[in-house]
Design a protein around this motif. Structure first.
Motif, PDB file in Angstrom:
ATOM      1  N   GLU A 163      10.369  40.023  39.346  1.00  0.00           N
ATOM      2  CA  GLU A 163       9.675  38.404  38.576  1.00  0.00           C
ATOM      3  C   GLU A 163      10.206  37.306  39.521  1.00  0.00           C
ATOM      4  OE1 GLU A 163       7.065  38.222  36.723  1.00  0.00           O
ATOM      5  OE2 GLU A 163       7.367  40.779  37.008  1.00  0.00           O
ATOM      6  N   ASP A 164      11.093  37.531  39.574  1.00  0.00           N
ATOM      7  CA  ASP A 164      11.938  35.657  40.216  1.00  0.00           C
ATOM      8  C   ASP A 164      12.292  36.269  41.702  1.00  0.00           C
ATOM      9  OD1 ASP A 164      13.341  34.060  40.750  1.00  0.00           O
ATOM     10  OD2 ASP A 164      15.432  34.516  41.574  1.00  0.00           O
ATOM     11  N   LEU A 165      11.486  37.426  42.594  1.00  0.00           N
ATOM     12  CA  LEU A 165      11.003  37.406  43.467  1.00  0.00           C
ATOM     13  C   LEU A 165      10.417  36.974  44.142  1.00  0.00           C
ATOM     14  CD1 LEU A 165      13.461  40.323  44.824  1.00  0.00           C
ATOM     15  CD2 LEU A 165      14.003  38.134  45.906  1.00  0.00           C
ATOM     16  N   LYS A 166       9.436  37.015  42.932  1.00  0.00           N
ATOM     17  CA  LYS A 166       7.429  37.650  43.520  1.00  0.00           C
ATOM     18  C   LYS A 166       7.427  35.786  43.020  1.00  0.00           C
ATOM     19  CE  LYS A 166       6.256  41.930  41.172  1.00  0.00           C
ATOM     20  NZ  LYS A 166       5.164  42.422  39.979  1.00  0.00           N
ATOM     21  N   GLN A 167       8.099  35.329  42.189  1.00  0.00           N
ATOM     22  CA  GLN A 167       7.962  33.815  42.491  1.00  0.00           C
ATOM     23  C   GLN A 167       8.210  33.179  43.597  1.00  0.00           C
ATOM     24  OE1 GLN A 167       9.431  32.484  38.956  1.00  0.00           O
ATOM     25  NE2 GLN A 167       8.130  33.229  37.301  1.00  0.00           N
ATOM     26  N   LYS A 168       9.070  33.611  44.868  1.00  0.00           N
ATOM     27  CA  LYS A 168      10.073  32.793  45.500  1.00  0.00           C
ATOM     28  C   LYS A 168       9.044  33.463  47.196  1.00  0.00           C
ATOM     29  CE  LYS A 168      14.865  33.502  44.618  1.00  0.00           C
ATOM     30  NZ  LYS A 168      16.244  33.963  45.427  1.00  0.00           N
TER      31      LYS A 168
END
Length: 94
Positions: A7-12
């Motif tokens: 999820e963190d990578l998707k937001q980045k």
């Protein structure tokens, strides 16, 4: 924990669905996410025509049960030494 990292990578990346992006946009999105630049030319290429020498015969392995049934189904020979029909002959008579 793995889901949180994704999820963190998707937001980045920007929350966009990467399946609908073109190859150029997808490469740019990954480069922005990881903070690296894609090289212009590639010096390493995949080898052509690999042939592993001595990699086996390609036959399947027979189990003990199959070996036993094949041995039983083979024709019996007449042993001239002991005079019985068996899987041996006079050269290898027990």
């Amino acid at each position: 924990m793995y889901g949180e990292v994704l999820e963190d990578l998707k937001q980045k990346v920007g929350g966009t669905d990467l399946t609908f992006l073109s190859a150029k946009d997808k490469a740019d999105a990954f480069c922005d996410c990881y903070g690296i630049e894609q090289p212009e030319d590639v010096d390493i290429f995949a080898p052509i025509g690999i042939r592993n020498k001595g990699c086996g015969k390609g036959k399947r392995l027979k189990g003990t049960m199959e070996k036993a049934t094949n041995k039983c189904s083979s024709s019996k020979r007449l042993c001239r030494s002991c005079g019985e029909h068996a899987n041996h002959d006079s050269c290898n008579c027990p």
